[in-house]
Design an enzyme around this catalytic site. Structure first.
Site, PDB file in Angstrom:
ATOM      1  N   ASN A 140     -26.302  43.199 -12.411  1.00  0.00           N
ATOM      2  CA  ASN A 140     -25.425  43.733 -13.465  1.00  0.00           C
ATOM      3  C   ASN A 140     -25.144  42.738 -14.587  1.00  0.00           C
ATOM      4  O   ASN A 140     -24.889  43.132 -15.725  1.00  0.00           O
ATOM      5  CB  ASN A 140     -24.137  44.323 -12.888  1.00  0.00           C
ATOM      6  N   CYS A 198     -18.321  44.672 -10.567  1.00  0.00           N
ATOM      7  CA  CYS A 198     -17.481  44.644  -9.370  1.00  0.00           C
ATOM      8  C   CYS A 198     -15.997  44.565  -9.726  1.00  0.00           C
ATOM      9  O   CYS A 198     -15.154  44.773  -8.868  1.00  0.00           O
ATOM     10  CB  CYS A 198     -17.887  43.487  -8.468  1.00  0.00           C
ATOM     11  N   GLU A 225     -19.096  36.635  -3.020  1.00  0.00           N
ATOM     12  CA  GLU A 225     -18.349  37.483  -3.954  1.00  0.00           C
ATOM     13  C   GLU A 225     -18.896  38.889  -3.773  1.00  0.00           C
ATOM     14  O   GLU A 225     -19.995  39.199  -4.198  1.00  0.00           O
ATOM     15  CB  GLU A 225     -18.531  36.941  -5.377  1.00  0.00           C
ATOM     16  N   GLU A 283     -15.649  31.296  -7.561  1.00  0.00           N
ATOM     17  CA  GLU A 283     -16.545  30.859  -8.633  1.00  0.00           C
ATOM     18  C   GLU A 283     -15.688  30.619  -9.858  1.00  0.00           C
ATOM     19  O   GLU A 283     -14.706  31.308 -10.082  1.00  0.00           O
ATOM     20  CB  GLU A 283     -17.576  31.939  -8.926  1.00  0.00           C
ATOM     21  N   ALA A 303     -32.024  39.260  -8.571  1.00  0.00           N
ATOM     22  CA  ALA A 303     -32.257  40.643  -8.141  1.00  0.00           C
ATOM     23  C   ALA A 303     -33.644  41.089  -8.617  1.00  0.00           C
ATOM     24  O   ALA A 303     -34.083  40.715  -9.707  1.00  0.00           O
ATOM     25  CB  ALA A 303     -31.189  41.556  -8.718  1.00  0.00           C
TER      26      ALA A 303
HETATM   27  P1  ADP Z   1     -26.239  45.596  -4.909  1.00  0.00           P
HETATM   28  O1  ADP Z   1     -25.869  46.900  -4.296  1.00  0.00           O
HETATM   29  O2  ADP Z   1     -25.222  45.020  -5.829  1.00  0.00           O
HETATM   30  O3  ADP Z   1     -27.644  45.525  -5.432  1.00  0.00           O
HETATM   31  P2  ADP Z   1     -27.143  43.952  -2.742  1.00  0.00           P
HETATM   32  O4  ADP Z   1     -26.291  43.173  -1.824  1.00  0.00           O
HETATM   33  O5  ADP Z   1     -28.073  44.949  -2.160  1.00  0.00           O
HETATM   34  O6  ADP Z   1     -26.092  44.605  -3.728  1.00  0.00           O
HETATM   35  O7  ADP Z   1     -27.981  43.023  -3.709  1.00  0.00           O
HETATM   36  C1  ADP Z   1     -27.451  41.910  -4.362  1.00  0.00           C
HETATM   37  C2  ADP Z   1     -28.462  40.802  -4.325  1.00  0.00           C
HETATM   38  O8  ADP Z   1     -28.673  40.458  -2.983  1.00  0.00           O
HETATM   39  C3  ADP Z   1     -29.839  41.170  -4.892  1.00  0.00           C
HETATM   40  O9  ADP Z   1     -30.398  40.002  -5.482  1.00  0.00           O
HETATM   41  C4  ADP Z   1     -30.600  41.559  -3.644  1.00  0.00           C
HETATM   42  O10 ADP Z   1     -31.983  41.391  -3.803  1.00  0.00           O
HETATM   43  C5  ADP Z   1     -30.037  40.554  -2.679  1.00  0.00           C
HETATM   44  N1  ADP Z   1     -30.169  40.942  -1.264  1.00  0.00           N
HETATM   45  C6  ADP Z   1     -30.144  42.169  -0.728  1.00  0.00           C
HETATM   46  N2  ADP Z   1     -30.326  42.104   0.614  1.00  0.00           N
HETATM   47  C7  ADP Z   1     -30.447  40.782   0.914  1.00  0.00           C
HETATM   48  C8  ADP Z   1     -30.672  40.030   2.109  1.00  0.00           C
HETATM   49  N3  ADP Z   1     -30.787  40.621   3.292  1.00  0.00           N
HETATM   50  N4  ADP Z   1     -30.755  38.684   2.002  1.00  0.00           N
HETATM   51  C9  ADP Z   1     -30.621  38.068   0.842  1.00  0.00           C
HETATM   52  N5  ADP Z   1     -30.430  38.704  -0.325  1.00  0.00           N
HETATM   53  C10 ADP Z   1     -30.340  40.037  -0.293  1.00  0.00           C
END
Ligand code: ADP
Length: 482
Positions: A155, A287, A253, A464, A180
């Site tokens: 975001n 968020c 966070e 943070e 992401a």
């Molecule tokens: P959102 O719904 O905000 O995308 P996520 O927690 O799915 O929330 O994703 C936030 C970040 O965490 C992204 O960079 C995603 O790729 C990463 N992410 C998701 N699953 C995992 C995981 N199992 N381990 C590490 N990073 C992850």
């Protein structure tokens, strides 16, 4: 068509100063959520590449590195971000979809963390305690914790990661970033700048790819001492569980479910303006944006109309069109979730007074969602008990202050909350009763680099920004010297 930018002359993962364009896991496309254009093709990296990045980051650590040198890098990075503000903003709008003017604000916000942590670096100098306890001189050193694994969502592609990078660099950590999947380009651009300013090779590395294997490597590799994560509560919990046997330090966070309280003695026009600014930033995908709008019953009709008339005027469109107030939702999953929340609310008796049925989607990339206002919202509805993350204002009512506080706190989350009232005593009472890390009173503003930001309850732990944000990446070491 790939994106043209002088900050994206080379794209790929970035490990030890090398750009990595191929990986055994193949490639993935970065898509503009506004129109489906392919912006870049990047390698799907996995555990072996992540291990290589961590080990190079570890080798980049230099014991005794002067704090003043780190301060200089941060100051230059701050200046470069501002000097290339437009270039960075175009990348953010292309990969995230937000209006260009919001992207420009994001670049300034991100730059602010580099400036702030540069200014805080003197706090990392050794501190000699007064007196000679046990006939010794006592010195406290703030050592870099080690390698920091940073994970951020889509975001705020520059700011969410930028704030972590700035603090970790200030502390002297080696860094491995996992952006992401939807928005990796801003971090590639940051690596270009880091390369130009001569940051030591290996200090900043970027890996992309399936989150699970990379996240697990951060959790288990012994050189990673801090994991700083922004994202969903579910992923935060997963990281905490996976890293627990390795006793990693985590800063999490996580999700929010921000209440936005409007009392009958509030300046309703001001509250409505603040709600629009707070709620529709990044099309409601932040968020800290209001998720539940709770209005005192006697002011509800008037406030609702003030909000609805503003929402009906909002223009949705491509972020590069200056007429757009909000861009697309990031992808199909997000679109379907927001649509499901609205359907659920309507089925349970809410009334839609602005917005319309979202059209069905025939593609996977992002899509434009009609800005929506719902009234008659109750606590059993998804819009109330889950984070919607979309351009939907969900309005419920309350009668008394006690009821408002109970409703606001009736969530497992505790990230941000807002209250509008002209009664100063009431605001004082609220500040000690609301269980949230960030409170906005008569303002819908989000966090600032100077202030520690983080959540209570299932919104996570660690902070943070502020001095707290710097010390997340340090180990205190005490030397007692006779
Ligand atoms: P959102 O719904 O905000 O995308 P996520 O927690 O799915 O929330 O994703 C936030 C970040 O965490 C992204 O960079 C995603 O790729 C990463 N992410 C998701 N699953 C995992 C995981 N199992 N381990 C590490 N990073 C992850």
């Amino acid at each position: 068509m790939t994106m043209q930018s002088k900050l994206l002359e080379r794209t790929g993962g970035y490990i030890g100063g090398q750009w990595i364009t191929e990986a055994p896991g193949g490639n993935f496309d970065v898509i503009n959520p506004a129109n489906g254009d392919v912006l870049a093709r990047l390698p799907n990296m996995a555990a072996p590449e992540c291990v290589a990045a961590i080990e190079i980051a570890e080798r980049s650590l230099r014991p005794g590195e002067p704090v003043s040198e780190r301060r200089r890098w941060l100051e230059i990075l701050h200046d470069r971000l501002l000097a290339m503000k437009e270039e960075f903003a175009k990348i953010i709008t292309s990969e995230n979809g937000k209006p260009l003017r919001e992207a420009l604000v994001e670049v300034e916000y991100a730059a602010g963390f580099f400036r702030f942590f540069a200014e805080q670096t003197p706090r990392l100098e050794p501190e000699v305690l007064p007196g000679r306890m046990r006939n010794c001189t006592w010195t406290i050193h703030r050592r870099p914790a080690g390698v920091a694994g940073l994970i951020a969502p889509w975001n705020f592609p520059l700011a969410m990661m930028g704030k972590k990078v700035a603090a970790a660099l200030a502390a002297g950590c080696g860094i491995v970033i996992k952006p992401a999947r939807q928005t990796p380009l801003s971090m590639i651009a940051l690596c270009h700048v880091a390369e130009q300013i001569g940051l030591p090779v290996g200090r900043l590395n970027v890996v992309f790819g399936p989150a699970g294997p990379i996240g697990e490597t951060f959790c288990t590799h012994p050189a990673v001492r801090v994991i700083s994560f922004t994202g969903s509560t579910e992923t935060g919990e997963w990281l905490a569980i996976k890293s627990a046997p390795h006793l990693k330090r985590l800063a999490l966070e996580l999700g929010g479910n921000a209440p936005f309280l409007v009392f009958e003695d509030a300046n309703l026009e001001r509250a409505a303006d603040a709600l629009i600014a707070n709620k529709f930033r990044v099309a409601g995908q932040t968020c800290v944006c209001a998720n539940r709008v709770l209005v005192q019953a006697r002011a509800a009709a008037q406030f609702t109309e003030l909000v609805a008339e503003r929402v009906r005027k909002l223009r949705v469109g491509d972020g590069f069109d200056p007429a757009s107030d909000l861009g697309p939702l990031i992808d199909r999953a997000q679109y379907e979730k927001v649509a499901a929340h609205v359907r659920d609310a309507l089925a349970r008796g809410a009334r839609r007074i602005a917005g319309s049925d979202p059209p069905p989607l025939s593609h996977d990339w992002g899509a434009f969602f009609p800005p929506t206002v719902l009234t008659g919202v109750t606590r059993d509805m998804k819009v109330c008990c889950e984070e919607t993350f979309g351009p939907v204002v969900a309005i419920a009512t309350f009668d008394t202050e006690a009821e408002a506080v109970a409703a606001a706190n009736d969530t497992c989350y505790g990230l941000a909350a807002y209250a509008f009232s002209e009664d100063a005593d009431r605001l004082d009472r609220l500040s000690s009763q609301l269980q949230f890390g960030h409170l906005g009173f008569n303002t819908g503003t989000g966090p600032r680099p100077e202030a520690p930001f983080g959540g209570f309850k299932r919104s996570g732990y660690g902070r943070e920004g502020g001095v707290d944000g710097l010390f997340e990446f340090c180990e205190s070491q005490v030397v007692a010297r006779a």
